[in-house]
Design a protein around this motif. Structure first.
Motif, short mmCIF file in Angstrom:
data_model
loop_
_atom_site.label_atom_id
_atom_site.label_comp_id
_atom_site.label_asym_id
_atom_site.label_seq_id
_atom_site.Cartn_x
_atom_site.Cartn_y
_atom_site.Cartn_z
N SER A 267 0.82 -1.22 0.00
CA SER A 267 0.00 0.00 0.00
C SER A 267 0.85 1.27 0.00
O SER A 267 0.43 2.30 -0.53
N ASP A 268 2.05 1.20 0.57
CA ASP A 268 2.93 2.37 0.60
C ASP A 268 3.48 2.72 -0.78
O ASP A 268 3.85 3.88 -1.03
N LEU A 269 3.54 1.75 -1.67
CA LEU A 269 4.15 1.95 -2.98
C LEU A 269 3.27 2.76 -3.93
O LEU A 269 3.75 3.25 -4.95
N PHE A 270 1.98 2.89 -3.61
CA PHE A 270 1.08 3.66 -4.47
C PHE A 270 1.42 5.15 -4.47
O PHE A 270 1.14 5.85 -5.43
N GLY A 271 1.96 5.63 -3.35
CA GLY A 271 2.18 7.06 -3.22
C GLY A 271 0.85 7.78 -3.27
O GLY A 271 -0.10 7.41 -2.58
N GLU A 272 0.73 8.79 -4.12
CA GLU A 272 -0.50 9.57 -4.24
C GLU A 272 -1.46 9.01 -5.28
O GLU A 272 -2.52 9.58 -5.50
N HIS A 273 -1.09 7.90 -5.90
CA HIS A 273 -1.88 7.36 -7.01
C HIS A 273 -2.83 6.25 -6.57
O HIS A 273 -2.65 5.64 -5.52
N GLU A 274 -3.82 6.00 -7.41
CA GLU A 274 -4.73 4.87 -7.19
C GLU A 274 -4.24 3.61 -7.89
O GLU A 274 -4.72 2.52 -7.60
N ASP A 275 -3.30 3.77 -8.81
CA ASP A 275 -2.76 2.63 -9.56
C ASP A 275 -1.28 2.48 -9.27
O ASP A 275 -0.59 3.45 -8.96
N LEU A 276 -0.80 1.24 -9.39
CA LEU A 276 0.58 0.91 -9.07
C LEU A 276 1.09 -0.17 -10.01
O LEU A 276 0.41 -1.17 -10.24
N ILE A 277 2.29 0.04 -10.54
CA ILE A 277 2.97 -0.96 -11.36
C ILE A 277 4.14 -1.49 -10.54
O ILE A 277 4.99 -0.72 -10.09
N VAL A 278 4.18 -2.81 -10.34
CA VAL A 278 5.31 -3.45 -9.66
C VAL A 278 5.96 -4.43 -10.62
O VAL A 278 5.30 -5.34 -11.12
N VAL A 279 7.24 -4.23 -10.87
CA VAL A 279 7.99 -5.13 -11.74
C VAL A 279 8.52 -6.29 -10.91
O VAL A 279 9.07 -6.08 -9.82
N HIS A 280 8.35 -7.50 -11.42
CA HIS A 280 8.93 -8.69 -10.80
C HIS A 280 10.30 -8.90 -11.45
O HIS A 280 10.40 -9.42 -12.56
N ASN A 281 11.33 -8.44 -10.76
CA ASN A 281 12.71 -8.52 -11.25
C ASN A 281 13.37 -9.70 -10.56
O ASN A 281 13.17 -9.93 -9.37
N MET A 282 14.18 -10.44 -11.30
CA MET A 282 14.81 -11.64 -10.75
C MET A 282 16.08 -11.35 -9.97
O MET A 282 16.65 -12.25 -9.36
N GLY A 283 16.52 -10.10 -10.00
CA GLY A 283 17.70 -9.73 -9.22
C GLY A 283 18.98 -9.71 -10.04
O GLY A 283 18.98 -9.88 -11.26
N VAL A 284 20.09 -9.52 -9.33
CA VAL A 284 21.38 -9.31 -9.99
C VAL A 284 21.84 -10.51 -10.80
O VAL A 284 22.69 -10.37 -11.67
N ALA A 285 21.29 -11.68 -10.54
CA ALA A 285 21.72 -12.88 -11.27
C ALA A 285 21.23 -12.90 -12.71
O ALA A 285 21.71 -13.70 -13.52
N CYS A 286 20.30 -12.03 -13.07
CA CYS A 286 19.70 -12.07 -14.41
C CYS A 286 20.12 -10.85 -15.22
O CYS A 286 19.71 -9.72 -14.93
N SER A 287 20.91 -11.07 -16.27
CA SER A 287 21.37 -9.96 -17.11
C SER A 287 20.21 -9.34 -17.89
O SER A 287 20.21 -8.14 -18.16
N TYR A 288 19.21 -10.14 -18.24
CA TYR A 288 18.05 -9.61 -18.95
C TYR A 288 17.25 -8.67 -18.05
O TYR A 288 16.79 -7.62 -18.50
N CYS A 289 17.09 -9.04 -16.78
CA CYS A 289 16.36 -8.17 -15.85
C CYS A 289 17.09 -6.85 -15.67
O CYS A 289 16.46 -5.80 -15.51
N THR A 290 18.42 -6.88 -15.72
CA THR A 290 19.21 -5.65 -15.65
C THR A 290 18.95 -4.80 -16.89
O THR A 290 18.78 -3.58 -16.80
#
Length: 197
Positions: free
Chosen positions: A51-74
């Protein structure tokens, strides 16, 4: 085939793609949202919630990133940096990965990333959203949420894969003779880091 003939055929394909995108938007408009819990994350400041990630908006986009192990995610994340300032005029935006906040900060500093990152380490967020494979590996993608009072609803999501619409670089390369070709570190096959292995 003559250059002008090819241009006409490609223009027709792009019109077809635009029409399919419109059909996708219409289909998405009729989807029944999925209620989700207010997941807990961590960042360099400590604990926070979805809920904190929305900020002032009603909509929120969260990317599912695999982390530093994935060059494509970078590679995908490098692209968010350029559009982040525009995205946040319309919706909240954050990148979630299993990496510890200290690792995320080190990576962000090294790459010059400006967007917020949160760690879902220790939570069921990625699994519940469908971004953990049957083998237990992380999978890339994004989920979109809407706030309705105290309720958080997931309204859409999609997985990422090499060559998709979430990294403009692929589309630049598509215009080159030979496409991606022998660009360093890229193969035609989906790398193990993006297959949930």
């Amino acid at each position: 085939m003559r250059y002008t003939d090819v241009n006409g055929k490609l223009a027709d394909y792009r019109r077809q793609i635009a029409a399919i995108r419109e059909q996708m938007r219409e289909t998405l408009a009729g989807v029944e949202p999925q209620p989700v819990q207010d997941y807990e994350f961590t960042d360099t400041e400590g604990k926070l919630h979805l809920s904190d990630l929305f900020g002032e908006h009603e909509d929120l986009i969260v990317v599912h990133n695999m982390g530093v192990a994935c060059s494509y995610c970078t590679l995908w994340a490098d692209g968010y940096n350029g559009i982040h300032q525009h995205v946040v005029t319309r919706a909240g935006f954050a990148v979630s990965s299993p990496d510890r906040p200290s690792v995320q900060k080190r990576m962000a500093d090294m790459r010059g990333w400006k967007f917020p990152m949160v760690s879902h380490q220790g939570s069921s967020f990625a699994r519940d959203m469908g971004y953990v494979s049957d083998k237990g590996g992380w999978m890339p993608g994004l989920s979109v949420f809407r706030r309705d009072g105290d309720t958080i609803l997931r309204v859409s999501d999609t997985g990422f894969s090499p060559g998709d619409d979430f990294c403009v670089l692929w589309h630049f390369f598509d215009m080159l003779p030979g496409g991606v070709g022998a660009w360093p570190g890229v193969t035609a096959a989906v790398p193990s880091c993006c297959s949930g292995g």
